[in-house]
Design an enzyme around this catalytic site. Structure first.
Site, PDB file in Angstrom:
ATOM      1  N   ASP A 148      -3.219 -58.671  17.397  1.00  0.00           N
ATOM      2  CA  ASP A 148      -2.410 -59.779  17.948  1.00  0.00           C
ATOM      3  C   ASP A 148      -1.047 -59.410  18.538  1.00  0.00           C
ATOM      4  O   ASP A 148      -0.308 -58.632  17.942  1.00  0.00           O
ATOM      5  CB  ASP A 148      -2.081 -60.785  16.847  1.00  0.00           C
ATOM      6  CG  ASP A 148      -3.232 -61.075  15.927  1.00  0.00           C
ATOM      7  OD1 ASP A 148      -4.351 -60.605  16.187  1.00  0.00           O
ATOM      8  OD2 ASP A 148      -3.009 -61.780  14.931  1.00  0.00           O
ATOM      9  N   GLU A 154      -5.820 -69.348  12.455  1.00  0.00           N
ATOM     10  CA  GLU A 154      -4.830 -68.274  12.453  1.00  0.00           C
ATOM     11  C   GLU A 154      -3.889 -68.423  13.647  1.00  0.00           C
ATOM     12  O   GLU A 154      -4.191 -69.138  14.605  1.00  0.00           O
ATOM     13  CB  GLU A 154      -5.518 -66.903  12.557  1.00  0.00           C
ATOM     14  CG  GLU A 154      -6.490 -66.615  11.429  1.00  0.00           C
ATOM     15  CD  GLU A 154      -7.123 -65.222  11.502  1.00  0.00           C
ATOM     16  OE1 GLU A 154      -7.217 -64.583  10.456  1.00  0.00           O
ATOM     17  OE2 GLU A 154      -7.535 -64.783  12.587  1.00  0.00           O
TER      18      GLU A 154
HETATM   19  C1  FRU Z   1      -5.476 -62.615  13.440  1.00  0.00           C
HETATM   20  C2  FRU Z   1      -5.003 -61.994  12.144  1.00  0.00           C
HETATM   21  C3  FRU Z   1      -3.784 -62.741  11.658  1.00  0.00           C
HETATM   22  C4  FRU Z   1      -3.121 -61.717  10.782  1.00  0.00           C
HETATM   23  C5  FRU Z   1      -3.359 -60.461  11.552  1.00  0.00           C
HETATM   24  C6  FRU Z   1      -3.451 -59.224  10.706  1.00  0.00           C
HETATM   25  O1  FRU Z   1      -6.034 -61.775  14.364  1.00  0.00           O
HETATM   26  O2  FRU Z   1      -6.035 -62.033  11.184  1.00  0.00           O
HETATM   27  O3  FRU Z   1      -4.069 -63.952  11.003  1.00  0.00           O
HETATM   28  O4  FRU Z   1      -1.769 -61.981  10.589  1.00  0.00           O
HETATM   29  O5  FRU Z   1      -4.562 -60.646  12.271  1.00  0.00           O
HETATM   30  O6  FRU Z   1      -3.475 -58.072  11.482  1.00  0.00           O
END
Ligand code: FRU
Length: 522
Positions: free
Chosen positions: A24, A224
């Site tokens: 992300d 998320e």
């Molecule tokens: C989404 C996620 C988020 C988390 C991150 C961990 O892609 O699962 O919710 O903070 O990736 O790398």
């Protein structure tokens, strides 16, 4: 960086880290003429782990310079006791946090602390195994180096009551300044129960719970990476709406497997986000999809842009097969930055996406333009455009008629015998734009990868279908119409698959095509 960015599948004008795993966007901030891109990063390998914040900067959103890791997992590499999950960053121009010294503006990052083991922190807080809490860090040198607020972290220790402290999927704070109430707002998820928890603060350090939102619409997987921003409605200068964007995994758009992104249009008063009735589908039967393809996730918007400007970047990958894509020594790229706007289309407030204009600076001077009164049934070969191209394709819509096409497409990344190709086209019967990557190259690493994806799209006012297509060495992004739909998909074609053609199963009328070769942004 010394890297050439010429490895097989290496994106030429999309950001990808020189090496290692990325997921992300985690902190998109424009400050002092610089676009910062922080991202989820494993400094030690091409799979998820040791989550840290990588960092890249750009003056124009297309030429990126990768910088040193901004927040390195605590205890890395021997004994990681805290990982830094997705979050966001702001410039605290009024120094509300007090972190600024000598008149320097502190950049403040808010992230999820993910603690693998139970521990007692310097702040006196007790952490349970696998707890997720929200913490902050600040930088006084434009994001180069960061100081964690160890004295008080985590600043949001537990989910709001009544959710038990044992509830562990609590993460992804998106912070922004709310001008009307003169407060910082942080939007987080209670992932497994499909809820958004909203918090407010005067100083980025002390947070109070404000409200919750959800569950609504798509709830196929965990929620998320929430994002909340305000956009004016075009042509109605004083009318503004708020947009809440969030990722769900799995449970993406129809026809995809794995991660997807949905949004809600509504209102936010500094405490509560209320979705417009037209944005909610009873019985969780439908959703507003940000992108109809398989590879657009964890989308985040820039903080620090002038009022009314919203630019979003998504992670161009999918948790379904993200760790298996055949790239090395890196994994994952970001989407092209997209400028968002709201417009009233057919009496409905509609979210539109346009590519941020930065891509124009890497257009190679040669471009080719064609137009046909009619493209006949069969295959029309185009002169080899290469592997990084921008395409504008438009044509007349029509109703079903046996002499006219039921599908029309452009094939890109095609091998010379056209056994390998990726199709981007339109189905006149179902009124859908599609991307077909079934024969796009290496599809072997995941059984769901070789698929066809589609999104509803109707003709514009002059009865034309319009597609803007961004092709890079390992991706296609399609924006349909004025940007009311987008479709993003990764592809892994052979290096010599550089041909293109038009394919029609009947006559397609008034076709206009412009192909721009794209230079490398490296
Ligand atoms: C989404 C996620 C988020 C988390 C991150 C961990 O892609 O699962 O919710 O903070 O990736 O790398």
């Amino acid at each position: 960086s010394g890297l050439k960015y010429t490895e097989p599948y290496r994106p030429q004008y999309h950001f990808s880290p020189g090496e290692n795993w990325m997921n992300d966007p985690s902190g998109l901030l424009y400050h002092n003429g610089t676009y910062h891109l922080f991202f989820q990063y494993n400094p030690a390998g091409i799979e998820w782990g040791n989550m840290s914040w990588g960092h890249a900067t750009s003056r124009d959103l297309i030429h990126w310079e990768e910088r040193s890791v901004a927040l390195l997992a605590r205890g890395y590499p021997d004994n990681v006791t805290e990982m830094y999950f997705t979050g966001s960053a702001v410039a605290d121009v009024n120094n509300t946090s007090g972190f600024g010294v000598d008149g320097k503006v502190p950049l403040v990052a808010m992230y999820t602390s993910s603690y693998p083991v139970s521990q007692d922190l310097p702040s006196g807080k007790h952490i349970r195994t696998e707890q997720q809490s929200q913490s902050i860090a600040y930088s006084l040198d434009e994001g180069e180096t960061w100081t964690r607020y160890d004295a008080e972290n985590p600043v949001i220790h537990n989910p709001p009551s009544p959710y038990a402290a044992e509830f562990k999927d609590f993460r992804d704070p998106f912070v922004f300044w709310h001008e009307d109430t003169h407060k910082w707002i942080s939007v987080t998820v209670l992932a497994a129960i499909h809820k958004i928890a909203i918090w407010s603060s005067e100083n980025l350090k002390d947070w109070s719970f404000a409200s919750e939102f959800g569950p609504y619409n798509a709830v196929g997987g965990v929620w998320e990476c929430p994002n909340l921003f305000q956009i004016p409605i075009k042509g109605h200068p004083s009318a503004k709406r708020w947009v809440m964007v969030l990722g769900l995994n799995p449970g993406g758009p129809p026809g995809t497997v794995g991660s997807g992104t949905q949004y809600f249009i509504g209102d936010f008063d500094g405490t509560t986000f209320t979705a417009d009735p037209g944005s909610i589908y009873p019985g969780n039967k439908s959703a507003n999809w940000m992108d109809w393809g398989p590879d657009f996730y964890a989308a985040a918007s820039y903080n620090g842009l002038p009022d009314g400007h919203v630019v979003q970047i998504g992670w161009m990958n999918n948790w379904q097969y993200g760790a298996m894509i055949p790239t090395s020594p890196w994994r994952s790229a970001m989407s092209v930055p997209r400028q968002l706007s709201l417009e009233v289309v057919n009496e409905r407030v509609t979210l539109l996406q346009q590519p941020h204009h930065s891509w124009r600076s890497v257009v190679h001077h040669q471009s080719s333009k064609h137009s046909w009164k009619a493209v006949s049934k069969g295959s029309t070969r185009l002169c080899s455009p290469g592997k990084a191209v921008n395409i504008d394709l438009s044509f007349s819509d029509h109703d079903s008629d046996h002499s006219l096409a039921s599908t029309f497409a452009i094939a890109v990344h095609a091998s010379s015998d056209f056994k390998q190709e990726t199709l981007v086209g339109y189905n006149f019967t179902s009124k859908e734009v599609f991307v077909d990557r079934r024969h796009s190259g290496d599809v072997s690493f995941d059984k769901t990868f070789a698929s066809l994806y589609h999104a509803p799209l109707s003709a514009n006012a002059d009865n034309r279908i319009k597609l803007q297509i961004f092709v890079d060495w390992s991706s296609v992004e399609v924006l349909g119409g004025q940007g009311e739909v987008s479709l993003t998909a990764q592809i892994f074609p052979d290096g010599d698959a550089t041909e293109a053609r038009l394919v029609s199963d009947g006559v397609t009328r008034n076709v206009r095509l412009e192909i721009n070769r794209m230079d490398s942004a490296h």
